[in-house]
Design a protein around this motif. Structure first.
Motif, short mmCIF file in Angstrom:
data_model
loop_
_atom_site.label_atom_id
_atom_site.label_comp_id
_atom_site.label_asym_id
_atom_site.label_seq_id
_atom_site.Cartn_x
_atom_site.Cartn_y
_atom_site.Cartn_z
N SER A 1 36.67 49.43 66.19
CA SER A 1 37.58 49.11 67.29
C SER A 1 37.44 47.73 67.92
O SER A 1 38.40 46.98 67.99
N THR B 1 39.13 43.30 64.84
CA THR B 1 39.56 42.25 65.77
C THR B 1 38.61 42.25 66.95
O THR B 1 38.62 43.21 67.74
N MET C 1 35.27 48.13 59.79
CA MET C 1 36.63 48.03 60.33
C MET C 1 36.66 48.99 61.52
O MET C 1 37.01 50.16 61.38
N ALA D 1 51.24 53.00 65.07
CA ALA D 1 50.38 52.35 64.08
C ALA D 1 49.40 51.42 64.78
O ALA D 1 48.25 51.29 64.38
N LYS E 1 42.65 54.23 61.68
CA LYS E 1 44.01 54.06 61.15
C LYS E 1 44.06 52.98 60.06
O LYS E 1 44.82 53.11 59.10
N MET E 2 43.26 51.93 60.20
CA MET E 2 43.24 50.86 59.19
C MET E 2 42.18 51.10 58.13
O MET E 2 42.39 50.85 56.94
N LYS F 1 43.78 45.30 74.53
CA LYS F 1 42.42 44.86 74.18
C LYS F 1 42.45 43.44 73.57
O LYS F 1 41.67 42.57 73.95
N LYS G 1 36.34 62.53 59.86
CA LYS G 1 37.36 61.59 59.37
C LYS G 1 37.01 61.00 58.00
O LYS G 1 37.80 60.28 57.40
N GLN H 1 45.62 49.03 72.25
CA GLN H 1 44.97 48.09 71.32
C GLN H 1 45.47 46.67 71.56
O GLN H 1 44.68 45.71 71.53
N ASN I 1 31.47 57.11 59.15
CA ASN I 1 32.32 57.05 60.35
C ASN I 1 31.62 57.81 61.46
O ASN I 1 31.04 58.87 61.22
N ARG I 2 31.70 57.25 62.68
CA ARG I 2 31.03 57.88 63.82
C ARG I 2 31.45 59.35 63.93
O ARG I 2 30.63 60.22 64.09
N THR I 3 32.76 59.61 63.82
CA THR I 3 33.24 60.99 63.80
C THR I 3 33.31 61.42 62.34
O THR I 3 34.18 60.99 61.59
N GLY J 1 48.59 42.48 59.66
CA GLY J 1 49.40 43.49 58.97
C GLY J 1 49.15 44.84 59.60
O GLY J 1 48.13 45.04 60.24
N1 LIG Z 1 46.20 49.42 63.59
C1 LIG Z 1 46.66 48.24 63.22
O1 LIG Z 1 47.86 48.08 62.92
C2 LIG Z 1 45.72 47.05 63.13
C3 LIG Z 1 46.15 45.90 62.45
C4 LIG Z 1 45.28 44.81 62.34
C5 LIG Z 1 44.02 44.86 62.91
N2 LIG Z 1 43.62 45.98 63.59
C6 LIG Z 1 42.27 45.98 64.18
O2 LIG Z 1 41.46 46.72 63.28
C7 LIG Z 1 40.43 47.43 64.00
C8 LIG Z 1 40.55 48.92 63.70
O3 LIG Z 1 41.84 49.34 64.12
P1 LIG Z 1 42.37 50.84 63.86
O4 LIG Z 1 43.83 50.79 64.16
O5 LIG Z 1 41.88 51.35 62.57
O6 LIG Z 1 41.63 51.58 65.07
P2 LIG Z 1 41.33 53.15 65.23
O7 LIG Z 1 42.29 53.95 64.45
O8 LIG Z 1 41.23 53.37 66.70
O9 LIG Z 1 39.87 53.32 64.56
C9 LIG Z 1 38.75 52.75 65.16
C10 LIG Z 1 37.52 52.99 64.31
O10 LIG Z 1 36.38 52.40 64.98
C11 LIG Z 1 35.37 53.42 65.14
N3 LIG Z 1 34.63 53.16 66.38
C12 LIG Z 1 35.14 52.97 67.62
N4 LIG Z 1 34.14 52.75 68.52
C13 LIG Z 1 32.98 52.82 67.81
C14 LIG Z 1 31.62 52.66 68.16
N5 LIG Z 1 31.26 52.38 69.42
N6 LIG Z 1 30.70 52.79 67.17
C15 LIG Z 1 31.08 53.06 65.89
N7 LIG Z 1 32.35 53.21 65.50
C16 LIG Z 1 33.30 53.08 66.45
C17 LIG Z 1 36.15 54.73 65.22
O11 LIG Z 1 35.29 55.82 64.98
P3 LIG Z 1 35.71 57.29 65.48
O12 LIG Z 1 36.57 57.84 64.39
O13 LIG Z 1 34.42 57.99 65.63
O14 LIG Z 1 36.44 57.13 66.79
C18 LIG Z 1 37.18 54.48 64.10
O15 LIG Z 1 36.60 54.63 62.83
C19 LIG Z 1 40.64 47.08 65.49
O16 LIG Z 1 39.80 46.02 65.86
C20 LIG Z 1 42.12 46.67 65.53
O17 LIG Z 1 42.39 45.79 66.63
C21 LIG Z 1 44.43 47.10 63.70
#
Ligand SMILES: NC(=O)c1ccc[n+]([C@@H]2O[C@H](COP(=O)([O-])OP(=O)(O)OC[C@H]3O[C@@H](n4cnc5c(N)ncnc54)[C@H](OP(=O)(O)O)[C@@H]3O)[C@@H](O)[C@H]2O)c1
Length: 295
Positions: free
Chosen positions: A68, A98, A66, A233, A13-14, A241, A38, A238, A33-35, A125
């Protein structure tokens, strides 16, 4: 700037909006990306697709991840197939996820062994803020690497800070999310209390918004709360976590954080109620259920 070749790992998502901003500003990106599916949107915009973290790391001079959580960071950075083993010495590795200070310190130790300057650069953000390139980015790690990477941070964010040479940025990110999650809990609890007293939902939110208790965060959430728009979002899971990362870290260094500990229970309750993938501000709807308020 044109000689910076960037590898981007993690198109969630980010990751997608952040990587898109770099491409749109003319940076050359290799993505992984692992998947795999995407990656399609970025590849259409001109990014080169790598088949593995190792392939990507060997090709670029800056790797950004960027992803999980702690497990994702460790499996991406460490080991035979990871960034550190496969990047050329001197390649900068920036992790913007994070994660805990502990997992990050493990990566830092290995990065030193491989002569890879390692920046911890979490962001503050939402996905909307990321798409608008308005993130707040705070980095810790070698200052020289921060200075080299600043043109990239300037594309993704509006406020940039270098906060130290070690894990300072990890602590800061968890500090902010403790406050953000606690705000959602406090607002949720107050709204349910008001609803029980017969207050009109929209009027109550308008008045909170206009009062001294409204923070910029509360103001920012007002419209979504009025519409009861809980599009995910950043999910309750999350936030759970991030509360766990703060609680584990606080346990290790004997810091009492009672509010964080108590509110953590309700991120679990949301998950148990099948609400884990909802927006974390949907906390209010959990309390409505507990209070017997029908929507
Ligand atoms: N969303 C927000 O508003 C926000 C804001 C600030 C900070 N963050 C932080 O930013 C980070 C990413 O957040 P997001 O919202 O983008 O999360 P997300 O949508 O769940 O995406 C997670 C990403 O990490 C990859 N991933 C997960 N486990 C993995 C593994 N074991 N090996 C390799 N790749 C792996 C996923 O790959 P797949 O596609 O294969 O699952 C995906 O690309 C997190 O740490 C979150 O806490 C998020």
């Amino acid at each position: 700037m044109s000689n910076l070749r960037i590898g981007w790992i993690g198109l969630g998502k980010m990751g997608i909006p952040m990587a898109k901003n770099l491409i749109e500003k003319g940076f050359s990106l290799v993505v992984y990306n692992r998947t795999k599916e995407k990656s399609a949107e970025l590849v259409e915009l001109g990014a080169k697709l790598a088949d593995s973290v190792a392939e990507l790391s060997a090709e670029v001079n800056i790797v950004i991840s960027m992803i999980s959580d702690d497990d994702a960071l460790k499996s991406t950075a460490l080991g035979d197939a990871g960034v550190l083993q496969n990047a050329k010495p001197g390649t900068i590795f920036i992790d913007m996820s994070t994660v805990s200070p502990k997992a990050s310190a493990e990566v830092a130790e290995k990065a030193d062994e491989y002569d890879i300057p390692y920046l911890r650069a979490p962001v503050s953000g939402s996905t909307v803020v990321a798409a608008a390139a308005l993130l707040t980015i705070f980095a810790s790690g070698p200052r020289k690497a921060y200075e080299t990477s600043t043109p990239l941070f300037e594309v993704m964010g509006k406020a940039l800070f270098h906060v130290g040479e070690g894990e300072e940025a990890r602590y800061l990110k968890l500090t902010l999310n403790m406050m953000v999650g606690t705000t959602a809990a406090m607002v949720g609890e107050a709204l349910v209390f008001g609803e029980k007293g017969g207050m009109d939902w929209n009027q109550m939110i308008e008045i909170i918004d206009a009062s001294v208790v409204a923070s910029p965060l509360v103001n920012y959430k007002t419209e979504a709360l009025k519409q009861r728009d809980f599009a995910p979002a950043f999910t309750a899971s999350q936030m759970g976590k991030d509360f766990d990362l703060a609680l584990d870290t606080a346990r290790q260094n004997d810091t009492p954080i009672p509010l964080t500990s108590q509110i953590r229970q309700n991120w679990s309750a949301m998950k148990a109620q099948g609400m884990g993938e909802q927006y974390f501000f949907a906390y209010v709807t959990l309390l409505e259920k507990l209070a017997g308020i029908e929507q």
